[in-house]
Design a protein around this motif. Structure first.
Motif, PDB file in Angstrom:
ATOM      1  N   ILE A 168       0.829  -1.207   0.000  1.00  0.00           N
ATOM      2  CA  ILE A 168       0.000   0.000   0.000  1.00  0.00           C
ATOM      3  C   ILE A 168       0.863   1.256   0.000  1.00  0.00           C
ATOM      4  O   ILE A 168       0.632   2.194  -0.775  1.00  0.00           O
ATOM      5  CB  ILE A 168      -0.942  -0.011   1.219  1.00  0.00           C
ATOM      6  N   VAL A 169       1.886   1.275   0.836  1.00  0.00           N
ATOM      7  CA  VAL A 169       2.704   2.479   0.965  1.00  0.00           C
ATOM      8  C   VAL A 169       3.597   2.661  -0.256  1.00  0.00           C
ATOM      9  O   VAL A 169       3.761   3.783  -0.753  1.00  0.00           O
ATOM     10  CB  VAL A 169       3.516   2.429   2.274  1.00  0.00           C
ATOM     11  N   VAL A 170       4.167   1.581  -0.766  1.00  0.00           N
ATOM     12  CA  VAL A 170       4.995   1.688  -1.973  1.00  0.00           C
ATOM     13  C   VAL A 170       4.159   2.225  -3.136  1.00  0.00           C
ATOM     14  O   VAL A 170       4.586   3.124  -3.877  1.00  0.00           O
ATOM     15  CB  VAL A 170       5.623   0.329  -2.328  1.00  0.00           C
ATOM     16  N   ARG A 171       2.958   1.693  -3.321  1.00  0.00           N
ATOM     17  CA  ARG A 171       2.111   2.155  -4.419  1.00  0.00           C
ATOM     18  C   ARG A 171       1.699   3.608  -4.229  1.00  0.00           C
ATOM     19  O   ARG A 171       1.603   4.377  -5.198  1.00  0.00           O
ATOM     20  CB  ARG A 171       0.883   1.255  -4.545  1.00  0.00           C
ATOM     21  N   THR A 172       1.478   4.004  -2.999  1.00  0.00           N
ATOM     22  CA  THR A 172       1.118   5.389  -2.732  1.00  0.00           C
ATOM     23  C   THR A 172       2.268   6.325  -3.075  1.00  0.00           C
ATOM     24  O   THR A 172       2.082   7.359  -3.735  1.00  0.00           O
ATOM     25  CB  THR A 172       0.720   5.565  -1.259  1.00  0.00           C
ATOM     26  N   LEU A 173       3.475   5.968  -2.656  1.00  0.00           N
ATOM     27  CA  LEU A 173       4.612   6.867  -2.859  1.00  0.00           C
ATOM     28  C   LEU A 173       5.122   6.848  -4.293  1.00  0.00           C
ATOM     29  O   LEU A 173       5.560   7.882  -4.803  1.00  0.00           O
ATOM     30  CB  LEU A 173       5.727   6.532  -1.869  1.00  0.00           C
ATOM     31  N   THR A 174       5.064   5.706  -4.971  1.00  0.00           N
ATOM     32  CA  THR A 174       5.423   5.732  -6.395  1.00  0.00           C
ATOM     33  C   THR A 174       4.397   6.546  -7.175  1.00  0.00           C
ATOM     34  O   THR A 174       4.753   7.274  -8.114  1.00  0.00           O
ATOM     35  CB  THR A 174       5.533   4.310  -6.987  1.00  0.00           C
ATOM     36  N   GLY A 175       3.131   6.449  -6.771  1.00  0.00           N
ATOM     37  CA  GLY A 175       2.106   7.276  -7.413  1.00  0.00           C
ATOM     38  C   GLY A 175       2.338   8.755  -7.173  1.00  0.00           C
ATOM     39  O   GLY A 175       2.143   9.583  -8.065  1.00  0.00           O
ATOM     40  N   LEU A 176       2.794   9.093  -5.961  1.00  0.00           N
ATOM     41  CA  LEU A 176       3.097  10.480  -5.641  1.00  0.00           C
ATOM     42  C   LEU A 176       4.270  10.981  -6.483  1.00  0.00           C
ATOM     43  O   LEU A 176       4.260  12.113  -6.981  1.00  0.00           O
ATOM     44  CB  LEU A 176       3.399  10.610  -4.152  1.00  0.00           C
ATOM     45  N   LEU A 177       5.285  10.137  -6.655  1.00  0.00           N
ATOM     46  CA  LEU A 177       6.424  10.509  -7.500  1.00  0.00           C
ATOM     47  C   LEU A 177       5.962  10.773  -8.933  1.00  0.00           C
ATOM     48  O   LEU A 177       6.348  11.780  -9.551  1.00  0.00           O
ATOM     49  CB  LEU A 177       7.471   9.396  -7.483  1.00  0.00           C
ATOM     50  N   ALA A 178       5.142   9.873  -9.479  1.00  0.00           N
ATOM     51  CA  ALA A 178       4.667  10.042 -10.848  1.00  0.00           C
ATOM     52  C   ALA A 178       3.799  11.285 -11.002  1.00  0.00           C
ATOM     53  O   ALA A 178       3.814  11.948 -12.044  1.00  0.00           O
ATOM     54  CB  ALA A 178       3.897   8.798 -11.282  1.00  0.00           C
ATOM     55  N   GLU A 179       3.047  11.613  -9.951  1.00  0.00           N
ATOM     56  CA  GLU A 179       2.198  12.803 -10.007  1.00  0.00           C
ATOM     57  C   GLU A 179       3.031  14.074  -9.962  1.00  0.00           C
ATOM     58  O   GLU A 179       2.752  15.039 -10.679  1.00  0.00           O
ATOM     59  CB  GLU A 179       1.207  12.772  -8.847  1.00  0.00           C
ATOM     60  N   ARG A 180       4.078  14.073  -9.133  1.00  0.00           N
ATOM     61  CA  ARG A 180       4.901  15.281  -9.003  1.00  0.00           C
ATOM     62  C   ARG A 180       5.857  15.458 -10.170  1.00  0.00           C
ATOM     63  O   ARG A 180       6.231  16.596 -10.507  1.00  0.00           O
ATOM     64  CB  ARG A 180       5.695  15.219  -7.697  1.00  0.00           C
ATOM     65  N   GLN A 181       6.290  14.358 -10.755  1.00  0.00           N
ATOM     66  CA  GLN A 181       7.232  14.407 -11.870  1.00  0.00           C
ATOM     67  C   GLN A 181       6.628  13.651 -13.052  1.00  0.00           C
ATOM     68  O   GLN A 181       7.086  12.584 -13.432  1.00  0.00           O
ATOM     69  CB  GLN A 181       8.580  13.797 -11.462  1.00  0.00           C
ATOM     70  N   PRO A 182       5.582  14.199 -13.638  1.00  0.00           N
ATOM     71  CA  PRO A 182       4.895  13.473 -14.708  1.00  0.00           C
ATOM     72  C   PRO A 182       5.767  13.323 -15.950  1.00  0.00           C
ATOM     73  O   PRO A 182       6.567  14.203 -16.277  1.00  0.00           O
ATOM     74  CB  PRO A 182       3.670  14.351 -14.984  1.00  0.00           C
ATOM     75  N   GLY A 183       5.619  12.217 -16.609  1.00  0.00           N
ATOM     76  CA  GLY A 183       6.366  11.964 -17.833  1.00  0.00           C
ATOM     77  C   GLY A 183       6.518  10.479 -18.059  1.00  0.00           C
ATOM     78  O   GLY A 183       5.994   9.655 -17.294  1.00  0.00           O
ATOM     79  N   HIS A 184       7.271  10.137 -19.104  1.00  0.00           N
ATOM     80  CA  HIS A 184       7.421   8.731 -19.478  1.00  0.00           C
ATOM     81  C   HIS A 184       8.863   8.372 -19.796  1.00  0.00           C
ATOM     82  O   HIS A 184       9.114   7.370 -20.456  1.00  0.00           O
ATOM     83  CB  HIS A 184       6.528   8.424 -20.687  1.00  0.00           C
ATOM     84  N   SER A 185       9.818   9.174 -19.330  1.00  0.00           N
ATOM     85  CA  SER A 185      11.201   8.905 -19.713  1.00  0.00           C
ATOM     86  C   SER A 185      11.911   7.933 -18.776  1.00  0.00           C
ATOM     87  O   SER A 185      12.952   7.380 -19.128  1.00  0.00           O
ATOM     88  CB  SER A 185      12.001  10.210 -19.802  1.00  0.00           C
ATOM     89  N   VAL A 186      11.381   7.727 -17.567  1.00  0.00           N
ATOM     90  CA  VAL A 186      12.006   6.819 -16.600  1.00  0.00           C
ATOM     91  C   VAL A 186      10.958   5.832 -16.104  1.00  0.00           C
ATOM     92  O   VAL A 186       9.845   6.242 -15.729  1.00  0.00           O
ATOM     93  CB  VAL A 186      12.610   7.579 -15.400  1.00  0.00           C
ATOM     94  N   GLU A 187      11.302   4.565 -16.095  1.00  0.00           N
ATOM     95  CA  GLU A 187      10.431   3.556 -15.499  1.00  0.00           C
ATOM     96  C   GLU A 187      10.961   3.235 -14.113  1.00  0.00           C
ATOM     97  O   GLU A 187      12.115   2.813 -13.969  1.00  0.00           O
ATOM     98  CB  GLU A 187      10.375   2.294 -16.356  1.00  0.00           C
ATOM     99  N   VAL A 188      10.138   3.442 -13.111  1.00  0.00           N
ATOM    100  CA  VAL A 188      10.516   3.199 -11.719  1.00  0.00           C
ATOM    101  C   VAL A 188       9.838   1.915 -11.270  1.00  0.00           C
ATOM    102  O   VAL A 188       8.605   1.837 -11.240  1.00  0.00           O
ATOM    103  CB  VAL A 188      10.110   4.374 -10.812  1.00  0.00           C
ATOM    104  N   ARG A 189      10.637   0.927 -10.925  1.00  0.00           N
ATOM    105  CA  ARG A 189      10.119  -0.382 -10.544  1.00  0.00           C
ATOM    106  C   ARG A 189      10.467  -0.671  -9.090  1.00  0.00           C
ATOM    107  O   ARG A 189      11.622  -0.523  -8.678  1.00  0.00           O
ATOM    108  CB  ARG A 189      10.739  -1.472 -11.424  1.00  0.00           C
ATOM    109  N   VAL A 190       9.459  -1.083  -8.337  1.00  0.00           N
ATOM    110  CA  VAL A 190       9.679  -1.530  -6.961  1.00  0.00           C
ATOM    111  C   VAL A 190       9.010  -2.893  -6.838  1.00  0.00           C
ATOM    112  O   VAL A 190       7.889  -3.017  -6.332  1.00  0.00           O
ATOM    113  CB  VAL A 190       9.106  -0.533  -5.934  1.00  0.00           C
ATOM    114  N   PRO A 191       9.681  -3.921  -7.358  1.00  0.00           N
ATOM    115  CA  PRO A 191       9.040  -5.248  -7.361  1.00  0.00           C
ATOM    116  C   PRO A 191       8.930  -5.810  -5.956  1.00  0.00           C
ATOM    117  O   PRO A 191       9.794  -5.549  -5.119  1.00  0.00           O
ATOM    118  CB  PRO A 191       9.992  -6.077  -8.232  1.00  0.00           C
ATOM    119  N   PRO A 192       7.830  -6.544  -5.695  1.00  0.00           N
ATOM    120  CA  PRO A 192       6.760  -6.924  -6.620  1.00  0.00           C
ATOM    121  C   PRO A 192       5.548  -6.002  -6.559  1.00  0.00           C
ATOM    122  O   PRO A 192       4.462  -6.401  -6.987  1.00  0.00           O
ATOM    123  CB  PRO A 192       6.392  -8.313  -6.103  1.00  0.00           C
TER     124      PRO A 192
END
Length: 255
Positions: A168-192
């Protein structure tokens, strides 16, 4: 206001389990540890535990109070506002720990976590509104903020986080990163648990992305919340970054 993400199917259970882990860790601390410095600059361990207790008390009070008439912030909105009130939060934690014995702090945290667990035990309505310091919030969104508190400050106390709470927390914070730094040039993976695209620049459309960041879940949480420097985690291999745009240090911490 940011769009609401779908609730994790075990959100309420995960929050209760994570907070019980925190209670168990605090119960195991020797009294001398309470006056020692915590990982948060200027905070003792007692201050941190008082803050944790206040976080659970706020949830308990929100569940018990009549629902507000209007909905306010989402979880992401709420978390985004935390840095702006950090000094007030720290001052309140110090006031609430002052003069309280380790046993008193343990008892308060344990009692409130038990009360919240009872309230959340019967599949609560996650769409109901609860009162918070930031205004009316969906219970589902507010529980996400309590998951963040329980996992992040649990790590500050050396608590291994619950798997669902970590997700839950990883998905929340990766979502926050994508919202603050929108774009498609970097893929951020935190498996699983999560994979998002972020950072402005050339859009990747096929094949292996040219810029990839892959992090262990705890490492991502530590760097996203400013506990550990980006460069240190890259050096240890807990974060693996490849590509000319894969250095995220300018965008972190998030909280």
């Amino acid at each position: 206001m940011a769009p609401r993400r779908r609730d994790h199917p075990r959100l309420a259970v995960a929050v209760s389990r994570q907070w019980q882990r925190v209670v168990d860790a605090v119960d195991a601390l020797p009294a001398a540890a309470f006056v020692a410095p915590s990982r948060l600059p200027g905070w003792t361990t007692a201050d941190l535990i008082a803050h944790l207790a206040r976080s659970v008390t706020a949830l308990m009070e929100g569940l018990a109070a009549p629902p507000p008439a209007t909905v306010g912030p989402t979880a992401v909105d709420y978390l985004t506002g935390v840095p702006g009130v950090a000094d007030q939060i720290a001052d309140r934690a110090r006031r609430e720990s002052a003069g309280r014995t380790p046993d008193a702090l343990r008892d308060r945290l344990r009692s409130d976590v038990r009360s919240v667990a009872v309230s959340l035990a019967d599949e609560p309505d996650l769409d109901r509104l609860v009162a918070t310091r930031a205004g009316g919030m969906r219970l589902g969104d507010y529980l996400v903020t309590r998951a963040v508190e329980g996992v992040v400050h649990g790590l500050d106390l050396g608590v291994e986080p619950d798997r669902d709470a970590t997700a839950i927390v990883v998905r929340t914070l990766t979502g926050l990163l994508a919202e603050r730094q929108p774009g498609h040039s970097v893929e951020v993976r935190v498996p699983p648990y999560a994979a998002v695209q972020a950072v402005a620049g050339p859009r990747h459309t096929r094949g292996t992305p040219p810029n990839i960041v892959e992090a262990d879940p705890v490492a991502f949480l530590e760097v996203a919340t400013g506990r550990v420097d980006w460069a240190d985690l890259v050096a240890t291999g807990k974060i693996r970054a490849s590509g000319s745009r894969a250095d995220l240090s300018d965008y972190l911490p998030l909280l």
